[in-house]
Design an enzyme around this catalytic site. Structure first.
Site, PDB file in Angstrom:
ATOM      1  CD  GLU A  76      -2.829   1.031   2.483  1.00 33.63           C
ATOM      2  OE1 GLU A  76      -3.480   2.042   2.793  1.00 33.63           O
ATOM      3  OE2 GLU A  76      -2.908  -0.049   3.104  1.00 33.63           O
ATOM      4  N   GLY A  77       1.837   1.279   0.881  1.00 35.39           N
ATOM      5  CA  GLY A  77       2.703   2.450   0.957  1.00 35.39           C
ATOM      6  C   GLY A  77       3.579   2.620  -0.267  1.00 35.39           C
TER       7      GLY A  77
END
Length: 503
Positions: free
Chosen positions: A194-195
């Site tokens: 996600e990051g």
């Protein structure tokens, strides 16, 4: 002579007619369709105004990719249109739509045991996709669903039922190819991905990656509802003794990324339970736990207004808090939190916010940020490059008139002003909608204090450090979705065109 010629013409015409009848008789009853390579659209529709043929003849000229962000507070779809006029895909257009907000959230996790209801909640998003992807591209436009922290917190059994129901509905109701299970087509996305996807999105749109130049990259801090992510490319100073320079330590925090012909050694971490909604819950719960410790037998205080320094002065907020099985207040309590009658309690609220960070936790691999998590010092390894903060960071600062770039000290001043209550809000009178926002959200003081605590106390950024807020770059939505969609344009990303013969 004329009669003989006429007979010859008649015979020739009869032969031609017979041949035509034979051709019609032996031709197939269904039209034949050409086959297409995996991942390429079954159309030759031209790009509009960019170019007439792809840079790589093995790639289609135009591609669409669909990404659903199933967040903790709601679901959103991004419909991307790319062209392959150059050596790397160029984003031409993006359509964005989200589910209607509702009390308790409108994300997949809000449906809990109702897996089918969760799957159907995505129908309004899919209607947007159906309208915006031309029919000739639908069968070769891949779709993926990435659920984030909210569904992760629901537990493995319930969350998997929801994911299965979502996949089944997408595969049986809509024409788009769904990315395979093996390639994570419908999944709870790992926090590290996600990051990193958000980092790719930001730096791709800034033009810092994907091109021939090795330009310095920007850091990305993303604050969601259930978790917060940090990703940056640290630079370690050379050893003063002439030995080997320091390097990023091995571990789950290290992410090796190949993108656009370059190698990036990134630091990343997803702090689960440190999103804004999770922080609200933690702070409210800590106040209730303190009250319970003071009065464990007589619980009549639960029906009284409960003082909370993180609620704005002379404001109140009805809060529902859940407690684990076996707790004295399980399964849940509903209470009314009230702010101070006069004056600011920003410092008290800041103290509660900082306690949630668990700075005292054991640090097994130094240095650490908070909760015992290793992180290279931003001041030492990322002192000068851009830091982009978005999602809730943006949503809680931009409506109050903060510029696109500001220091943490300026954020601290904003927090103090907001926590001062109506008497301090005169400076917001000239900002359209600001006063209404403040009056409608009793937790503004809490939200800003948590953000300030996270950036300054948690990540240990100095007050003089400048950060940038953004919702879009080059008029394109930020977040992880674009970064996760770019790989879907590859033929090896886990999908094939859904081409059917016409009967």
């Amino acid at each position: 002579m004329a009669q003989t010629q006429r007979s010859r013409y008649l015979k020739t015409g009869a032969i031609v007619a017979a041949l035509l009848l034979m051709l019609l008789w032996i031709s197939p009853s269904r039209p034949m369709h050409p086959s297409f390579p995996q991942g390429q659209p079954s159309t030759s529709a031209p790009a509009k105004g960019k170019c007439s043929k792809p840079h790589d003849p093995k790639k289609p000229l135009i591609q669409y990719a669909l990404m659903i962000d199933a967040g903790s507070q709601g679901s959103r779809i991004h419909v991307y249109r790319f062209n392959n006029c150059g050596p790397s895909p160029e984003l031409e257009d993006e359509v964005f739509f989200q589910t209607e907000p509702k009390k308790g959230g409108s994300g997949l996790s809000s449906y809990k045991e109702d897996a089918e209801g969760a799957a159907k909640s995505l129908d309004p998003l899919m209607e947007v996709a159906m309208k915006n992807v031309p029919d000739e591209y639908k069968s070769c436009s891949p779709i993926a669903v990435k659920a984030t922290a909210g569904l992760r917190m629901l537990g493995p059994e319930l969350s998997q039922k929801i994911l299965d129901a979502v996949r089944n509905r997408l595969e049986t109701v809509y024409p788009f190819p769904v990315v395979s299970k093996e390639k994570g087509g419908v999944e709870i996305m790992d926090g590290s991905d996600e990051g990193v996807y958000a980092w790719i999105t930001t730096n791709y749109l800034l033009g810092k990656i994907g091109g021939p130049d090795e330009t310095p990259t920007a850091a990305v801090f993303d604050l969601g509802g259930g978790s917060t992510q940090i990703v940056f490319q640290p630079t370690f100073p050379k050893s003063k003794s002439g030995g080997m320079p320091e390097r990023l330590s091995e571990g789950d925090h290290k992410y090796d990324l190949q993108f656009g012909g370059r190698h990036f050694e990134l630091y990343q971490h997803s702090h689960l339970g440190y999103g804004l909604m999770a922080a609200r819950k933690a702070i409210h719960t800590s106040i209730i736990e303190n009250m319970l410790a003071s009065s464990p037998k007589d619980l009549s205080w639960l029906k009284q207004p409960i003082p909370n320094p993180c609620i704005g002065p002379e404001m109140e907020k009805n809060v529902t808090l859940e407690f684990p099985e076996g707790h004295k207040l399980a399964p849940e309590v509903q209470v009314t939190m009230v702010g101070p009658k006069v004056g600011s309690t920003a410092a008290q609220c800041r103290g509660l916010a900082e306690k949630t960070l668990n700075k005292e936790a054991a640090c097994t691999l130094a240095p650490c940020s908070f909760n015992g998590v290793h992180q290279p010092s931003l001041e030492k390894t990322f002192a000068r490059e851009d830091v982009y903060i978005f999602s809730y960071f943006y949503d809680r600062t931009k409506p109050l008139g903060m510029p696109d770039s500001f220091t943490l000290d300026e954020l601290h001043q904003l927090t103090s002003t907001v926590c001062g209550g109506e008497d301090s809000w005169g400076i917001f009178a000239g900002i359209e909608g600001a006063l209404k926002e403040l009056r409608d959200r009793p937790e503004w003081c809490l939200d800003l204090n948590f953000m300030m605590s996270l950036l300054h106390t948690g990540y240990e950024m100095p007050l003089s450090r400048e950060v940038k807020i953004a919702k879009k770059i080059k008029n394109r939505e930020l977040g992880w979705c674009l970064g996760a969609s770019l790989p879907l344009l590859s033929q090896e990303s886990g999908w094939t065109c859904r081409i059917k013969e016409v009967s």
